[in-house]
Design an enzyme around this catalytic site. Sequence first.
Site, mmCIF file in Angstrom:
data_model
loop_
_atom_site.group_PDB
_atom_site.id
_atom_site.type_symbol
_atom_site.label_atom_id
_atom_site.label_comp_id
_atom_site.label_asym_id
_atom_site.label_seq_id
_atom_site.Cartn_x
_atom_site.Cartn_y
_atom_site.Cartn_z
ATOM 1 N N SER A 150 -13.903 0.831 -0.643
ATOM 2 C CA SER A 150 -14.447 0.281 0.515
ATOM 3 C C SER A 150 -15.637 0.720 1.045
ATOM 4 O O SER A 150 -15.949 1.885 1.093
ATOM 5 C CB SER A 150 -13.396 0.129 1.681
ATOM 6 N N TYR A 163 -7.218 3.449 7.254
ATOM 7 C CA TYR A 163 -7.881 2.725 6.290
ATOM 8 C C TYR A 163 -9.241 3.295 5.602
ATOM 9 O O TYR A 163 -9.439 3.504 4.528
ATOM 10 C CB TYR A 163 -8.233 1.220 6.517
HETATM 11 P P1 NDP Z 1 -5.528 -9.298 -0.154
HETATM 12 O O1 NDP Z 1 -4.709 -8.852 1.099
HETATM 13 O O2 NDP Z 1 -6.339 -10.589 -0.265
HETATM 14 O O3 NDP Z 1 -4.682 -9.049 -1.168
HETATM 15 C C1 NDP Z 1 -4.092 -7.835 -1.505
HETATM 16 C C2 NDP Z 1 -3.457 -7.718 -2.799
HETATM 17 O O4 NDP Z 1 -2.703 -6.345 -2.930
HETATM 18 C C3 NDP Z 1 -2.399 -8.764 -3.057
HETATM 19 O O5 NDP Z 1 -2.410 -9.266 -4.094
HETATM 20 C C4 NDP Z 1 -1.055 -8.005 -2.704
HETATM 21 O O6 NDP Z 1 -0.127 -8.544 -3.403
HETATM 22 C C5 NDP Z 1 -1.447 -6.715 -3.307
HETATM 23 N N1 NDP Z 1 -0.580 -5.626 -2.815
HETATM 24 C C6 NDP Z 1 -0.661 -4.918 -1.303
HETATM 25 N N2 NDP Z 1 0.356 -4.084 -1.458
HETATM 26 C C7 NDP Z 1 0.908 -3.802 -2.677
HETATM 27 C C8 NDP Z 1 1.847 -3.118 -3.110
HETATM 28 N N3 NDP Z 1 2.382 -1.869 -2.462
HETATM 29 N N4 NDP Z 1 2.239 -3.274 -4.419
HETATM 30 C C9 NDP Z 1 1.516 -4.263 -5.198
HETATM 31 N N5 NDP Z 1 0.828 -5.143 -4.819
HETATM 32 C C10 NDP Z 1 0.269 -4.975 -3.603
HETATM 33 O O7 NDP Z 1 -6.628 -8.237 0.194
HETATM 34 P P2 NDP Z 1 -8.358 -8.093 -0.743
HETATM 35 O O8 NDP Z 1 -8.140 -8.790 -1.878
HETATM 36 O O9 NDP Z 1 -9.098 -8.396 0.347
HETATM 37 O O10 NDP Z 1 -8.259 -6.529 -1.204
HETATM 38 C C11 NDP Z 1 -8.111 -6.041 -2.428
HETATM 39 C C12 NDP Z 1 -8.627 -4.750 -2.144
HETATM 40 O O11 NDP Z 1 -10.119 -4.651 -1.659
HETATM 41 C C13 NDP Z 1 -7.887 -3.665 -1.198
HETATM 42 O O12 NDP Z 1 -7.785 -2.303 -1.709
HETATM 43 C C14 NDP Z 1 -8.873 -3.796 -0.052
HETATM 44 O O13 NDP Z 1 -8.788 -2.448 0.716
HETATM 45 C C15 NDP Z 1 -10.073 -3.986 -0.790
HETATM 46 N N6 NDP Z 1 -11.395 -4.302 -0.054
HETATM 47 C C16 NDP Z 1 -11.513 -5.574 0.445
HETATM 48 C C17 NDP Z 1 -12.372 -5.838 1.201
HETATM 49 C C18 NDP Z 1 -12.637 -7.138 2.075
HETATM 50 O O14 NDP Z 1 -13.350 -7.275 2.715
HETATM 51 N N7 NDP Z 1 -11.634 -8.210 1.788
HETATM 52 C C19 NDP Z 1 -13.382 -4.906 1.468
HETATM 53 C C20 NDP Z 1 -13.271 -3.607 1.073
HETATM 54 C C21 NDP Z 1 -12.339 -3.445 0.290
HETATM 55 P P3 NDP Z 1 1.301 -9.298 -2.904
HETATM 56 O O15 NDP Z 1 1.228 -8.898 -1.305
HETATM 57 O O16 NDP Z 1 1.472 -10.388 -3.499
HETATM 58 O O17 NDP Z 1 2.116 -8.222 -3.369
#
Ligand code: NDP
Length: 260
Positions: A150, A163
Amino acid sequence: MPALSAATRFSLDGRVALVTGASRGIGWGIAEALAEAGATVVLNGRDAATLDERKAALDGRGFPCDTAVFDVTDEGQVRAGIGGVLSRRGRLDILIANAGIHHGAPLAQTTSSDWRRVMAANLDACFTLAREASLPMVAQRHGRIVFTGSLMAIMGRATIHAYAASKAGVASLARTLGAELGEHGVTCNAIAPGYIETDMTSRFREDAATFERIARRVPARRWGTPRDVAGLAVFLAGDAGAYINGQQIVVDGGLSITPF
Ligand code: NDP
């Protein structure tokens, strides 16, 4: 050996990729892009029904893919999940360790259990996933590990202590793994996205004023989309990215290079 053409260097034909957190958001954007580049994609998340819908979407476009339902914070499930990829597909070339969670609260209201929950999902999981994925990658002398970090690894903002610290740890982990695994043909890098339109940021976007304020701060004058992040993942995952190792690369529309 003749030089590979540009198209070949960017192709992922024959590669097998595991993408964690692929049920939505950035992970799904990356999974689609890897499939379009030719990879067989294994979609991970915790919700089987959502993953099945995503798989059906890729199946419908003729892209080979599987699902792997597991919780990235559970070491045993990670080991079994990667074992499943190996037994179904015979190899693992690309790990996109993308699953993550967000937590924001003032310091006095952030509990130790909030801190540990974020660290477990965002940092500890990258360690266990990378360790388990590195075993077949080192054995086959080829692999690409890409973490979703991030921008908050290099910028500060109130209320996101765990975070931001977890993502700084991810960048550091990419450097040490790159240093250790490079001689085995395995690279490890972190992508550091800025503000991307996903469920994770929905609460910022629900408030029109906040949404606009953030968009105005970005030289691109807009929020990013998962597709904006996916191009770099494809690049790092292929032969074209073979000499990029241990890096954190920012994808933020230029947000981090502007003073205000
Ligand atoms: P979302 O909340 O849209 O998606 C998160 C994803 O992670 C889902 O597919 C969820 O699947 C999965 N997930 C969460 N916890 C677990 C777990 N314990 N085991 C397996 N799967 C898990 O988030 P984003 O797409 O925005 O974020 C994706 C990545 O990008 C993260 O690491 C986030 O920190 C990073 N990021 C995002 C930014 C943004 O602006 N959106 C900016 C910078 C970084 P499910 O709940 O279905 O299991």
